[in-house]
Design a protein around this motif. Sequence first.
Motif, PDB file in Angstrom:
ATOM      1  N   ARG A 347       0.830  -1.213   0.000  1.00 52.93           N
ATOM      2  CA  ARG A 347       0.000   0.000   0.000  1.00 52.93           C
ATOM      3  C   ARG A 347       0.863   1.262   0.000  1.00 52.93           C
ATOM      4  O   ARG A 347       0.550   2.244  -0.695  1.00 52.93           O
ATOM      5  N   GLU A 348       1.956   1.252   0.755  1.00 53.41           N
ATOM      6  CA  GLU A 348       2.806   2.442   0.889  1.00 53.41           C
ATOM      7  C   GLU A 348       3.908   2.498  -0.153  1.00 53.41           C
ATOM      8  O   GLU A 348       4.718   3.431  -0.149  1.00 53.41           O
ATOM      9  N   LYS A 349       3.969   1.469  -1.012  1.00 57.16           N
ATOM     10  CA  LYS A 349       4.982   1.399  -2.075  1.00 57.16           C
ATOM     11  C   LYS A 349       6.399   1.525  -1.504  1.00 57.16           C
ATOM     12  O   LYS A 349       7.226   2.303  -1.975  1.00 57.16           O
ATOM     13  N   ARG A 350       6.676   0.733  -0.482  1.00 57.78           N
ATOM     14  CA  ARG A 350       7.992   0.746   0.150  1.00 57.78           C
ATOM     15  C   ARG A 350       8.534  -0.680   0.234  1.00 57.78           C
ATOM     16  O   ARG A 350       7.828  -1.655  -0.023  1.00 57.78           O
ATOM     17  N   ARG A 351       9.796  -0.756   0.599  1.00 56.91           N
ATOM     18  CA  ARG A 351      10.423  -2.057   0.798  1.00 56.91           C
ATOM     19  C   ARG A 351       9.837  -2.715   2.044  1.00 56.91           C
ATOM     20  O   ARG A 351       9.770  -2.104   3.117  1.00 56.91           O
ATOM     21  N   PRO A 352       9.398  -3.970   1.948  1.00 60.07           N
ATOM     22  CA  PRO A 352       8.856  -4.633   3.139  1.00 60.07           C
ATOM     23  C   PRO A 352       9.954  -5.053   4.100  1.00 60.07           C
ATOM     24  O   PRO A 352      11.103  -5.280   3.703  1.00 60.07           O
ATOM     25  N   ARG A 353       9.609  -5.148   5.355  1.00 57.62           N
ATOM     26  CA  ARG A 353      10.568  -5.624   6.343  1.00 57.62           C
ATOM     27  C   ARG A 353      10.856  -7.108   6.147  1.00 57.62           C
ATOM     28  O   ARG A 353      11.891  -7.599   6.586  1.00 57.62           O
TER      29      ARG A 353
END
Length: 405
Positions: A347-353
Amino acid sequence: MNIAFVGCGFVAAYYGDTLPNHPELRPLAVFDISPSRASAFSKRYNIPVAASYQAILDNPDIDLVVNLTPPASHVEVSRAALLAGKHVYSEKPLSLEPAGAKELIALAAEQNRLLAVAPCNFLGGSMQTLARLVRENVVGTPRLVYAEIDDGPIHQLPYRTWRSGAGASWPAETEFRVGCVWEHAAYEVGFLTSVFGPAASVTCFAHTLVTDKMKEIAPQDLGPDFCVAIISFRSGVVARLTIGTVARRNRSMTITGDKGILHLPEIWDYEAPVQFTLSRGSTANPASPLLLVTPPTTPERVADRPGVPMPERGIQVDTPADAPRQYVNAYRMNPCLGLAELAAAIREKRRPRMAADHAFHVYEILQALDDSAAAPGHREITSDFAPIDPMPPLQTTASDCTISW
């Protein structure tokens, strides 16, 4: 985030039970090759049964496939989902063979989709508090970790009677064939790598101690039920990892540094206390706000007695959940936390942890451990991964304690 569960066996109930913790996850369908299992899961958790796995793949409203099938099916199911343009969250392991793991990592990149692999326990409150204390230098330079995940002599327990909340039997034959490394090691290795970075090498030994667990399985077809390994990290930390299903239950982690020692008694408890004590000879005064006891207390004086050591004192840090939580039946674990983290990254268009490169690094270590059943010894670890951001910190409380470990 619209999700679908594929596989409704024993572990699926862990996800069904903890879905209420994350209302942002919207289950649209479930599927299992056993219609009765799918029906039971559907009725318990009020999720529609899909006519087929293909129906899930063809549904444009489903964003994320949760692969809860047996390990031997992981590659096939995950591959199909990625090719259909779905993001994938897979139960451990990513694959049972190196070629399958590499294929899925490459395919996820080609398809521009995220691929994550359980377990997510290193994202839980107690392990995040443990990691935060390491980052805040309370132990000084970390030198040595003892990581244990012995789950007791399962073969002596009434495992044939075990049922999930949805009525699925515990998959004894699969568990015993796959062995303790693939089933359990990632709970420790995932955390260790997330905090101390990539491993450089492992020196390991795995063995099957009990060869008559099930009459249905020939001894040579059993996976190892004991493994011990020394993991050397590129950061300089060394960890001794012990995994098994024979020795007395012990799922703890102890991190020793120049200044102090941290101990987590149960890695399958997201609210377990973390205890700290100074290393012998250390005069350090750790400055972490997590260790501030309010109000400060003075331990009672214990009279000296010949031959009886004085109780060792320490500080206990508790990380209660930030809201009422649903947990799996036996443990305070929240498997859906990993799904929620992956959904947030999408959703946030970021790298997942829980990124694919980290999943593959954990996989490479586990492959080395499992290979040592046939050939014990030293193995270099060559894969790498980008640093993992910590989770937002949770509120903690500190109190004086007596150290009993």
